[in-house]
Design a protein around this motif. Structure first.
Motif, PDB file in Angstrom:
ATOM      1  N   GLN A  97       3.186  -5.628   2.834  1.00 34.82           N
ATOM      2  CA  GLN A  97       4.632  -5.845   2.185  1.00 34.82           C
ATOM      3  C   GLN A  97       5.334  -4.854   2.738  1.00 34.82           C
ATOM      4  O   GLN A  97       4.905  -3.610   2.866  1.00 34.82           O
ATOM      5  CB  GLN A  97       4.225  -5.871   0.726  1.00 34.82           C
ATOM      6  N   ASN A  98       6.509  -4.944   3.028  1.00 36.16           N
ATOM      7  CA  ASN A  98       7.560  -3.786   3.755  1.00 36.16           C
ATOM      8  C   ASN A  98       8.679  -3.713   3.072  1.00 36.16           C
ATOM      9  O   ASN A  98       9.163  -4.594   2.368  1.00 36.16           O
ATOM     10  CB  ASN A  98       7.582  -4.313   5.137  1.00 36.16           C
ATOM     11  N   ASP A  99       8.936  -2.447   3.230  1.00 33.08           N
ATOM     12  CA  ASP A  99      10.329  -2.106   2.793  1.00 33.08           C
ATOM     13  C   ASP A  99      11.422  -2.846   3.716  1.00 33.08           C
ATOM     14  O   ASP A  99      11.592  -2.251   5.003  1.00 33.08           O
ATOM     15  CB  ASP A  99      10.546  -0.351   2.715  1.00 33.08           C
ATOM     16  N   ARG A 206      15.225  -7.543  -9.858  1.00 34.44           N
ATOM     17  CA  ARG A 206      14.322  -7.119 -10.745  1.00 34.44           C
ATOM     18  C   ARG A 206      14.657  -6.640 -12.240  1.00 34.44           C
ATOM     19  O   ARG A 206      13.745  -6.782 -13.193  1.00 34.44           O
ATOM     20  CB  ARG A 206      13.423  -6.111 -10.151  1.00 34.44           C
ATOM     21  N   LYS A 207      15.746  -6.175 -12.337  1.00 37.40           N
ATOM     22  CA  LYS A 207      16.106  -5.769 -13.691  1.00 37.40           C
ATOM     23  C   LYS A 207      16.262  -6.756 -14.658  1.00 37.40           C
ATOM     24  O   LYS A 207      16.310  -6.445 -15.886  1.00 37.40           O
ATOM     25  CB  LYS A 207      17.528  -4.811 -13.583  1.00 37.40           C
ATOM     26  N   ASN A 235      -0.758   2.381  -0.607  1.00 40.01           N
ATOM     27  CA  ASN A 235       0.059   1.256  -1.343  1.00 40.01           C
ATOM     28  C   ASN A 235       0.773   1.882  -2.398  1.00 40.01           C
ATOM     29  O   ASN A 235       0.555   2.890  -3.110  1.00 40.01           O
ATOM     30  CB  ASN A 235      -1.060   0.405  -2.000  1.00 40.01           C
ATOM     31  N   GLN A 236       2.060   1.291  -2.420  1.00 36.82           N
ATOM     32  CA  GLN A 236       3.153   1.890  -3.611  1.00 36.82           C
ATOM     33  C   GLN A 236       3.529   0.886  -4.127  1.00 36.82           C
ATOM     34  O   GLN A 236       3.896   1.348  -5.526  1.00 36.82           O
ATOM     35  CB  GLN A 236       4.223   2.464  -2.650  1.00 36.82           C
ATOM     36  N   LEU A 237       3.351  -0.477  -4.336  1.00 34.90           N
ATOM     37  CA  LEU A 237       3.977  -1.321  -5.161  1.00 34.90           C
ATOM     38  C   LEU A 237       3.146  -2.525  -5.288  1.00 34.90           C
ATOM     39  O   LEU A 237       2.439  -2.807  -4.558  1.00 34.90           O
ATOM     40  CB  LEU A 237       5.465  -1.776  -4.750  1.00 34.90           C
ATOM     41  N   SER A 300      13.535   1.391  -2.758  1.00 30.82           N
ATOM     42  CA  SER A 300      14.629   1.852  -3.152  1.00 30.82           C
ATOM     43  C   SER A 300      15.532   0.411  -3.650  1.00 30.82           C
ATOM     44  O   SER A 300      16.729   0.488  -3.513  1.00 30.82           O
ATOM     45  CB  SER A 300      15.420   2.721  -2.497  1.00 30.82           C
ATOM     46  N   SER A 301      14.899  -0.706  -3.753  1.00 29.24           N
ATOM     47  CA  SER A 301      15.713  -1.753  -4.054  1.00 29.24           C
ATOM     48  C   SER A 301      15.237  -2.612  -5.122  1.00 29.24           C
ATOM     49  O   SER A 301      14.153  -2.700  -5.565  1.00 29.24           O
ATOM     50  CB  SER A 301      15.338  -2.628  -2.637  1.00 29.24           C
TER      51      SER A 301
END
Lengths: 619, 456
Positions: A97-99, A206-207, A235-237, A300-301
């Motif tokens: 998965q990519n930013d 997402r909010k 892995n971050q998310l 940051s999205s």
């Protein structure tokens, strides 16, 4: 006014254009990359993800040949996963998965740091031809840019139209204008074009939802990078899974009368294997639920990509349908899904080096050839870039065989087969799937990348260390005799029959339920820690031993296949005189003009008896 | 062979066997078939004026010399065996007439056909598919009426359909597996393993039964081989002769090159039965060492049945040692025991088992039950399949198909990943394609067409 002359001009800065420019530049050519809007270079237009089944193989092959997709994916990756580990090693396939903001930035930085490469912000309106060869391009500001080779990587932008419901806007990606003149110009030069369709799902905020309600999809415990250049990734998310319900299907069906697909407004064929949600509901009417995965678009999205919900239904229908999905009752759509319809050029008009058969010096790569997917586009870009450089140098072309790489399979398919829908790579398309495993990718392609000047020597040395480790481990399993009492407890535990006399570790490893990890402590002269660190090497040896018989058999098949490929059909061969060929077979052969009997046998519509007849004529 | 010879050559050959016969047929095929024949044919009409499917009577004249009175059958492309213009010249038999006709044709531009070339042209012109072409070879070589009928059925395309059916079912199986392999776990469910296993086992069984039917096919194609063993003077020869007489069949005595054995062929209800008498047994009267006698051993090994002849006048158990020897050395081989010279035994013979028969070759009494027993054996051994005639090439491929599928089943049961199973199933699909001609394999053509002699 004339600008400085380039060796190679690349039109379009998508995944194909990036690979093409960097490859040609690294091979010493002076390269210009022309983009309508240079800020959009390297965008992930659809899902925020690289790799996946078979596509992960392509990404690895690009890396082994010295391309950049894997490196960009590693640097901008936020989750890494090896897919299909519950199936055979031939279909293990990496995915990240990519930013979505980071990916283009990394790509643009790579381009900017490449010597011999300039980025030009312009729109191309004409491809210039002189003396039967490409000589450059004309831009919208009426400038002529001269070049010896031109690579067209225009993606979905040729005469592109976007659809949401019955609303229609010109453009190849939301907010970006189409390229209108090139397509007609190429048609006027005699190239045959067609029309295809692709689509993208809505993005939600997402909010507006509570992600804690979903089943998380996490990355691997020990994430592995795509590239041999990358040391480690992290892995971050997480992604989140949910599903459609019968209520979703009902509300979407309510909009079918205003669907551009079902009302015939869109005439281009869409990808059967990546269907829109309306297509899935229509074609699989008996299924009352489809999987939906919410993929974060970046660190940051707040945007979530709704995978599995690609659609071009009207906006009001998208809203209602989305909110009928469990957990998405309050979801706000940030951007609605849409379909894009665009021109492509039938790839039978290309050589295996992706050069136009009709026009010397003109290369085609990516979606303009009727393919779908980032990885498919990038691999073609790489091959086109390499061949454009070789063409400028006056050298022979670089091609890959079907038995060598998925890239070879894809390009062979493109040249030989009809493009009736966007082409996507699958492992089942490869005759020698077992040989094209990701763990063999550097054996297969790194030396070739190095020879082309795309893979530096220090990377080859790193690979050679892994090679040596692999060989050492194979030898250790051969040499080590395992004692009865040493192994039987383990064998019984995993459900294998115990041994009655000392046996080589290799023979024990051949058993399906025994893994190399279990044997490592018993192997003579092997430092366990080395292979715990290099799990890929250990896993590779496991596969090599277990699959040995099959691998040898396939290698023999490859040799037989090579003989057929060497049965050359002369370029001037006349099929029209052979009355006994089937009508369809004769037309296809005349159109594609295969270079060998092997190639002829792969053209759909050319029957086995057609090939037999041909072979009798060629004796 | 280059493109020009395939399209432009006119070929000719003698289509009937060489030697003395009532009639001989010379076959000519190719674009100039009609015109080359017209150079010699003199009748009320020229062959050029003759429509297809028509026979003309006339003289075959070479220069000034009348060779023979002939009939010429004209076939017009594409409505002929080869799909080209064809003329079949029917002349009187004997080695010379047809040779004169051929010589004339060769002189003015026709070429002698290669083995199988007529059928190859039929294949090229899509008059036959590959298995049908093979069936032509089988038909020509068929040694039994049933074999010929079966080959004829295969020529009609039945076998191809069987193989295509198997291949289609395998394509369905591979479709399921490929789907599972090509999509990630999240997208597609695993295929039900027990269902896969049933599908594959059924296919293995069918392929095996087809493959083993080569035994039936061989009997139908080449005849039923019976090794006749017995001590000297047991009456083997008179039994042979008696069987031949009863069956009113053509006698052909083939002496072995080393005169080690005698083979004779009798026809029993349309089946060719080859009876072989082994010299080995004849020479080793009291010390029977079957083990040591290579020729005898290999002859018995290659037989479909053994017939032991005993001289009942020497005692009903006189040859029991020999019987025991055969049984222990060739377990599983079918055996008949004939108690010959029953007329010399007072009170007749009481058979000790269902495979024992009393008879008298001299008087002919009791021969019909022996003949019927042979027929029953043949029918039993050819019962496996009479709707297709599997030849050696096809049987070899079918055995490979079976072993690929068994290996796939083995992977399935031992829990190996399905990418291995896919390799085996794909290879089975390719092999089936090689049999039916649906997939292209350069070796297949050569193998098929090499079985023809000239003129077919």
């Amino acid at each position: 006014m004339k600008q400085a002359k380039y060796d190679v001009l690349v039109i379009g800065g998508g995944h194909a254009g990036i690979e093409a420019s960097i490859a040609a530049a690294k091979m010493g050519q002076c390269v210009g990359l022309i983009s309508m809007d240079t800020n959009t270079i390297g965008r992930l237009s659809c899902n925020p993800s690289i790799g996946g089944s078979a596509k992960g193989h392509l990404a690895k092959e690009i890396d082994a040949l010295g391309g950049v997709m894997g490196r960009i994916a590693d640097a901008s990756g936020i989750q890494f996963k090896m897919l299909n580990t519950s199936k055979g090693p031939a279909v293990w396939s990496p995915r990240s998965q990519n930013d979505k903001d980071l990916y283009p930035l990394v790509a643009q930085n790579l381009l900017l740091s490449t010597t011999n490469l300039e980025i030009i912000s312009e729109t191309v309106v004409e491809i210039l031809v002189s003396g039967g060869k490409v000589s450059g391009v004309r831009t919208a500001s009426n400038e002529e840019i001269n070049a010896r080779a031109v690579i067209l990587c225009s993606g979905t932008f040729l005469n592109a139209v976007m659809w949401t419901g019955t609303d229609c806007t010109k453009g190849g990606r939301v907010g970006e204008p189409p390229a209108e003149k090139i397509s007609d110009l190429l048609s006027s030069l005699g190239l045959e074009k067609g029309r295809l369709k692709t689509g993208t799902p809505p993005r939600i905020d997402r909010k507006s939802i509570d992600v804690r309600r979903f089943e998380p999809h996490n990355g691997d415990e020990n994430p592995v990078p795509f590239s041999i250049h990358t040391h480690s990734v992290r892995n971050q998310l997480s992604c989140f899974a949910t599903h459609t319900t019968s209520r979703t299907h009902e509300s979407l069906e309510g909009g079918f009368s205003r669907s551009p697909m079902f009302t015939g407004l869109i005439t281009g064929a869409g990808p059967r294997y990546c269907p829109s949600i309306e297509d899935k509901i229509y074609r699989f009417a008996d299924k009352d639920s489809h999987t939906i995965v919410l993929e974060p678009e970046g660190l940051s999205s707040n945007t979530l990509y709704v995978n599995g919900f690609s659609t071009s239904l009207p906006k009001d229908i998208q809203d209602v349908g989305m909110r009928s999905i469990p957990g998405l009752e309050d979801a706000t759509i940030l951007r609605y899904g849409y379909a894009v319809e665009y021109d492509f050029f039938f790839p039978y008009q290309l050589t295996f080096g992706l050069q136009s058969k009709a026009l010397d010096g003109l290369f085609f790569a990516g979606q303009v050839n009727g393919t779908s997917g980032y990885e498919e586009a990038a691999s073609q870009g790489l091959i086109a870039g390499i061949n454009a450089a070789l063409y400028v140098r006056g050298e022979g072309s670089f091609t890959l065989q079907r038995s060598e790489a998925y890239i070879g399979v894809m390009i062979d398919d493109l040249v030989n087969k009809n493009t009736e829908e966007p082409y996507r790579i699958f492992t089942s398309l490869a005759e020698y799937r077992l040989l094209l495993r990701i763990d063999t990718v550097y054996d297969r392609l790194l030396p070739q990348g190095n020879k082309l000047g795309l893979v530096p020597d220090h990377v080859v040395s790193r690979y050679e260390i892994l090679q040596r480790r692999t060989n050492e481990l194979v030898q250790a399993t051969q040499k080590t005799k395992v004692a009865v009492n040493e192994i039987n407890k383990m064998l019984v535990e995993v459900g294998e029959t115990p041994i009655t006399e000392p046996t080589s570790a290799m023979n024990i490893l051949r058993r399906p339920k025994v893994s190399i990890e279990q044997l490592l402590p018993m192997l003579d002269g092997v430092e366990q820690s080395v292979y715990q660190e290099h799990q890929d090497v250990a896993h590779r040896v496991d596969t090599m031993v277990k699959y040995e018989g099959y691998i040898e058999k396939l290698h023999r098949d490859v040799e037989r296949f090579a003989e057929q490929e060497q049965q050359v059909i002369p370029p001037s061969f006349s099929y029209l005189g052979i009355k006994s060929l089937s009508t369809e077979g004769r037309e296809k052969l005349e159109r594609i003009r295969p270079g060998s009997l092997g190639q002829a046998s792969r053209i759909p519509g050319v029957s086995a008896s057609d090939v037999s007849i041909l072979s009798l004529y060629l004796r | 062979m280059d493109a020009s010879t395939v399209t432009t050559d006119t070929i000719c050959a003698l289509a009937t066997p060489h030697g003395v016969a009532g009639l001989a047929v010379v076959r000519v095929s190719g674009p100039k078939a009609v015109s080359v024949c017209d150079a010699f044919f003199r009748g009320q009409h020229t062959l050029g004026d003759t429509p297809g499917y028509t026979i003309r009577y006339g003289w075959w004249i070479d220069g000034t010399e009348r060779i023979d009175s002939v009939t010429a059958s004209v076939f017009r492309a594409p409505h002929s065996y080869t799909g080209e213009d064809v003329v079949e010249i029917c002349c009187h038999g004997g080695p010379f007439t047809s040779q004169f006709i051929m010589n004339g044709l060769l002189k003015i531009g026709a070429r002698l056909a290669n083995p199988g070339e007529f059928t190859q042209r039929a294949f090229i012109n899509q008059k036959l598919d590959l298995t049908q072409a093979e069936a032509v070879a089988d038909l020509i070589h068929a040694q039994s009426a049933v074999g010929a009928q079966t080959a004829a059925r295969q020529l009609a395309g039945g076998f191809t359909q069987r193989i295509k059916g198997l291949r289609t079912r395998l394509l369905d199986v591979i479709g399921l597996i490929e789907l599972e392999l090509d999509f990630s776990e999240e997208d597609v469910e695993f295929v039900d393993r027990s269902r896969l296993s049933t599908l594959l086992s059924d296919l293995v069984q069918e392929v095996n039964s087809l493959a083993t039917s080569i035994h039936s096919a061989e009997i139908l194609r080449s005849g039923f081989h019976v090794a006749v063993v017995g001590y000297p003077n047991a009456g083997k020869s008179s039994l042979f002769n008696a069987l031949l007489e009863r069956s009113r069949a053509i006698v052909s005595e083939v002496a072995g090159t080393t005169r080690d054995y005698i083979q004779e062929t009798v026809y029993v209800d349309g089946y060719a039965v080859h009876l072989s008498d082994t010299a080995g047994i004849r020479l080793t009267d009291d010390s029977i060492e079957l083990q040591g006698i290579t020729l005898t051993r290999s002859m018995i090994e290659q037989s479909d049945a053994v017939l032991v002849v005993n001289d009942a006048s020497m005692g009903i158990d006189h040859s029991d040692g020999l019987v025991q020897d055969v049984v222990s050395n060739f377990p599983g081989l079918t055996m008949l025991i004939v108690q010959n010279k029953a007329d010399l035994v007072g009170g007749g013979i009481q058979p000790r088992s269902a495979v024992e028969f009393g008879c008298s070759a001299r008087s002919g009494d009791g021969l019909i039950p022996v003949r019927n027993a042979l027929l029953a054996l043949i029918q039993q051994q050819t019962s496996q399949s009479t709707d297709v005639l599997v030849n050696a090439r096809q049987a070899t491929l079918l055995v490979q198909v079976s072993s690929s599928l068994s290996s796939a089943l083995d992977s399935l049961s031992s829990g190996r990943p399905s990418d291995l199973m896919a390799v085996d199933i794909r290879s089975a699909i390719r092999l089936l394609g090689d049999i039916s001609g649906e997939s292209w394999n350069p070796d297949v053509l050569d193998t098929v067409f090499s079985r023809f002699c000239i003129g077919k």
